[in-house]
Design a protein around this motif. Structure first.
Motif, mmCIF file in Angstrom:
data_model
loop_
_atom_site.group_PDB
_atom_site.id
_atom_site.type_symbol
_atom_site.label_atom_id
_atom_site.label_comp_id
_atom_site.label_asym_id
_atom_site.label_seq_id
_atom_site.Cartn_x
_atom_site.Cartn_y
_atom_site.Cartn_z
ATOM 1 N N ALA A 165 0.819 -1.217 0.000
ATOM 2 C CA ALA A 165 0.000 0.000 0.000
ATOM 3 C C ALA A 165 0.850 1.265 0.000
ATOM 4 O O ALA A 165 0.331 2.370 0.140
ATOM 5 N N ASP A 166 2.158 1.111 -0.163
ATOM 6 C CA ASP A 166 3.068 2.250 -0.089
ATOM 7 C C ASP A 166 2.886 3.156 -1.309
ATOM 8 O O ASP A 166 2.552 2.683 -2.410
ATOM 9 N N ASP A 167 3.114 4.458 -1.117
ATOM 10 C CA ASP A 167 2.954 5.398 -2.233
ATOM 11 C C ASP A 167 4.289 5.930 -2.737
ATOM 12 O O ASP A 167 4.340 6.918 -3.470
ATOM 13 N N GLY A 168 5.389 5.261 -2.378
ATOM 14 C CA GLY A 168 6.708 5.669 -2.845
ATOM 15 C C GLY A 168 6.935 5.312 -4.303
ATOM 16 O O GLY A 168 6.106 4.644 -4.936
ATOM 17 N N PRO A 169 8.062 5.766 -4.878
ATOM 18 C CA PRO A 169 8.369 5.495 -6.287
ATOM 19 C C PRO A 169 8.288 3.998 -6.599
ATOM 20 O O PRO A 169 8.889 3.181 -5.919
ATOM 21 N N GLY A 170 7.528 3.670 -7.644
ATOM 22 C CA GLY A 170 7.357 2.276 -8.035
ATOM 23 C C GLY A 170 6.268 1.586 -7.236
ATOM 24 O O GLY A 170 5.357 0.961 -7.794
ATOM 25 N N TRP A 171 6.325 1.713 -5.922
ATOM 26 C CA TRP A 171 5.362 1.027 -5.066
ATOM 27 C C TRP A 171 3.940 1.531 -5.279
ATOM 28 O O TRP A 171 2.968 0.771 -5.095
#
Length: 211
Positions: free
Chosen positions: A134-140
């Motif tokens: 559920a991460d909103d970082g780059p790629g994720w």
């Protein structure tokens, strides 16, 4: 537990496939839950209806972590091949008529294992689990949209960290080394994961000793 909910997600029509994600902090019990869901679905609907595909297969190898200077951060978002994971999820959604192979992770070796998992062509449910679904970082940030549902497994910090201590000592660290790694890496990772809880379809809280 929760097998009925997983069975309800399985498409009735052949040729369709659903991806269920299970997110949670390190040692929340994601792998055990995912395996129990897969075993329960297959017991009711037939072998290979459901398959467990962990995100951990996309850990960077220890050689690459050493090259990047990230060995002491193993388990952090930047220590995974997120692009490879996203590509696999797309293949699992799109590919029909042939087996898809996915990497696994060997805890004894502490290394990923290429093509360790086979997803048969007629598998209708893939349960994938990992910290950063559920991460909103780059790629994720691309992962969430590739999942039909995302469950978040919540477990008390004291329980998780005791499991982590056992895991790392069993893996070869001294108790002091294990505690230092938990404080420096596992705990910050857990805080990041827990901040993504609201993006999940539902939150699960288990009290049955799931590891």
């Amino acid at each position: 537990m929760y097998v009925d909910d997983a069975v309800a997600l399985v498409p009735s029509m052949p040729g369709r496939r659903v991806l269920l994600g299970v997110a949670g902090a390190p040692a929340a019990g994601k792998s055990t839950l995912a395996r129990s869901l897969v075993d329960g679905v297959n017991a009711r609907l037939g072998a290979d209806t459901a398959v467990h595909v962990p995100m951990d297969g996309f850990h960077l190898s220890n050689v690459q972590l050493d090259r990047l200077g990230l060995r002491d951060r193993k388990g952090a978002p930047e220590t995974f091949d997120v692009d490879g994971y996203v590509h696999l999820l797309r293949r699992l959604r799109a590919t029909q008529g042939r087996t898809v192979y996915a990497p696994d992770f060997d805890r004894a070796l502490d290394e990923p294992v290429a093509a360790g998992i086979a997803v048969p062509a007629d598998a209708r449910l893939v349960v994938t689990e990992g910290n950063y679904l559920a991460d909103d970082g780059p790629g994720w940030h691309e992962v969430r949209d590739l999942l039909d549902e995302l469950w978040f497994l919540e477990t008390e910090r004291a329980v998780r960290e005791e499991r982590l201590l056992v895991r790392h000592v069993t893996g070869g660290r001294t108790e002091d080394e294990a505690r230092a790694f938990i404080e420096a890496s596992e705990r910050p990772n857990a805080l990041r994961v827990e901040a993504t809880r609201s993006a999940a379809t539902r939150v699960l809280r288990l009290s049955d000793g799931t590891r």
